[in-house]
Design a protein around this motif. Structure first.
Motif, PDB file in Angstrom:
ATOM      1  N   LYS A  99      75.519  56.735  53.997  1.00 47.69           N
ATOM      2  CA  LYS A  99      74.881  58.012  53.297  1.00 47.69           C
ATOM      3  C   LYS A  99      73.455  57.669  53.367  1.00 47.69           C
ATOM      4  O   LYS A  99      72.884  56.650  52.804  1.00 47.69           O
ATOM      5  CB  LYS A  99      75.370  58.405  52.127  1.00 47.69           C
ATOM      6  N   GLY A 100      72.436  58.427  53.794  1.00 48.27           N
ATOM      7  CA  GLY A 100      71.190  58.248  53.786  1.00 48.27           C
ATOM      8  C   GLY A 100      70.388  57.464  54.798  1.00 48.27           C
ATOM      9  O   GLY A 100      69.225  57.075  54.860  1.00 48.27           O
ATOM     10  N   LEU A 101      71.230  57.105  55.932  1.00 41.79           N
ATOM     11  CA  LEU A 101      70.776  56.301  57.032  1.00 41.79           C
ATOM     12  C   LEU A 101      69.637  57.173  57.665  1.00 41.79           C
ATOM     13  O   LEU A 101      70.038  58.046  58.363  1.00 41.79           O
ATOM     14  CB  LEU A 101      71.951  56.028  57.890  1.00 41.79           C
ATOM     15  N   SER A 102      68.321  56.932  57.675  1.00 45.30           N
ATOM     16  CA  SER A 102      67.589  57.632  58.363  1.00 45.30           C
ATOM     17  C   SER A 102      66.869  56.905  59.677  1.00 45.30           C
ATOM     18  O   SER A 102      67.370  55.532  59.584  1.00 45.30           O
ATOM     19  CB  SER A 102      66.205  57.703  57.357  1.00 45.30           C
ATOM     20  N   TYR A 103      66.087  57.472  60.639  1.00 45.89           N
ATOM     21  CA  TYR A 103      65.481  57.047  61.473  1.00 45.89           C
ATOM     22  C   TYR A 103      64.600  55.858  61.074  1.00 45.89           C
ATOM     23  O   TYR A 103      64.364  54.747  61.792  1.00 45.89           O
ATOM     24  CB  TYR A 103      64.861  57.920  62.499  1.00 45.89           C
ATOM     25  N   GLU A 104      63.786  55.977  60.056  1.00 49.53           N
ATOM     26  CA  GLU A 104      62.718  55.236  59.621  1.00 49.53           C
ATOM     27  C   GLU A 104      63.577  53.800  59.139  1.00 49.53           C
ATOM     28  O   GLU A 104      63.024  52.723  59.109  1.00 49.53           O
ATOM     29  CB  GLU A 104      62.063  55.774  58.267  1.00 49.53           C
TER      30      GLU A 104
ATOM     31  N   PHE B  44      64.815  48.263  60.031  1.00 51.37           N
ATOM     32  CA  PHE B  44      65.917  47.100  59.988  1.00 51.37           C
ATOM     33  C   PHE B  44      65.934  46.292  61.318  1.00 51.37           C
ATOM     34  O   PHE B  44      65.810  45.356  61.207  1.00 51.37           O
ATOM     35  CB  PHE B  44      67.255  47.683  59.876  1.00 51.37           C
ATOM     36  N   ILE B  45      65.692  47.088  62.525  1.00 52.49           N
ATOM     37  CA  ILE B  45      65.585  46.701  63.725  1.00 52.49           C
ATOM     38  C   ILE B  45      64.385  45.789  63.861  1.00 52.49           C
ATOM     39  O   ILE B  45      64.283  44.614  64.250  1.00 52.49           O
ATOM     40  CB  ILE B  45      65.688  47.704  64.853  1.00 52.49           C
ATOM     41  N   ALA B  46      63.224  46.228  63.255  1.00 52.27           N
ATOM     42  CA  ALA B  46      61.912  45.351  63.216  1.00 52.27           C
ATOM     43  C   ALA B  46      62.314  43.899  62.888  1.00 52.27           C
ATOM     44  O   ALA B  46      61.743  43.122  63.308  1.00 52.27           O
ATOM     45  CB  ALA B  46      60.822  46.382  62.518  1.00 52.27           C
ATOM     46  N   LEU B  47      62.959  44.016  61.615  1.00 51.73           N
ATOM     47  CA  LEU B  47      63.153  42.721  60.998  1.00 51.73           C
ATOM     48  C   LEU B  47      64.161  41.799  61.683  1.00 51.73           C
ATOM     49  O   LEU B  47      64.174  40.630  61.240  1.00 51.73           O
ATOM     50  CB  LEU B  47      63.634  42.952  59.413  1.00 51.73           C
TER      51      LEU B  47
ATOM     52  N   ILE C   1      65.910  45.307  71.396  1.00 53.16           N
ATOM     53  CA  ILE C   1      66.690  46.301  70.678  1.00 53.16           C
ATOM     54  C   ILE C   1      65.601  47.541  70.379  1.00 53.16           C
ATOM     55  O   ILE C   1      66.145  48.769  70.277  1.00 53.16           O
ATOM     56  CB  ILE C   1      67.328  45.748  69.513  1.00 53.16           C
ATOM     57  N   MET C   2      64.347  47.177  69.760  1.00 52.66           N
ATOM     58  CA  MET C   2      63.543  48.259  69.398  1.00 52.66           C
ATOM     59  C   MET C   2      63.193  49.176  70.649  1.00 52.66           C
ATOM     60  O   MET C   2      63.204  50.314  70.610  1.00 52.66           O
ATOM     61  CB  MET C   2      62.295  47.714  68.844  1.00 52.66           C
ATOM     62  N   GLN C   3      63.118  48.576  71.791  1.00 50.46           N
ATOM     63  CA  GLN C   3      63.134  49.237  72.905  1.00 50.46           C
ATOM     64  C   GLN C   3      64.079  50.133  73.337  1.00 50.46           C
ATOM     65  O   GLN C   3      63.869  51.187  73.770  1.00 50.46           O
ATOM     66  CB  GLN C   3      62.624  48.195  74.175  1.00 50.46           C
ATOM     67  N   ASP C   4      65.175  49.672  72.998  1.00 42.67           N
ATOM     68  CA  ASP C   4      66.574  50.619  73.335  1.00 42.67           C
ATOM     69  C   ASP C   4      66.511  51.717  72.230  1.00 42.67           C
ATOM     70  O   ASP C   4      66.789  52.862  72.658  1.00 42.67           O
ATOM     71  CB  ASP C   4      67.878  49.775  73.121  1.00 42.67           C
TER      72      ASP C   4
END
Length: 54
Positions: free
Chosen positions: A2-7, A12-15, A22-25
């Motif tokens: 619950k509450g999983l946002s694009y942000e 999380f991907i950035a870290l 993965i960020m590119q995908d």
């Protein structure tokens, strides 16, 4: 989750993305996929997130 946002996904991907692939995908998916499709992709890439408390 619950509450999983694009942000959250982007942060999380950035870290956890050593080479930026993965960020590119993720950015490509944001252009044409639904939230549900992106969420499935995200959980497939980072299954450990399923264990996080909401």
């Amino acid at each position: 989750m619950k509450g999983l946002s694009y942000e959250f996904m982007e942060s999380f991907i950035a870290l956890n993305d050593e080479d930026g692939s993965i960020m590119q995908d993720f950015q490509c998916l944001r252009q044409g996929c639904s939230y549900a499709e992106i969420k499935r992709w995200f959980f497939a890439k980072f299954p450990e997130v399923n264990n996080f408390a909401a």
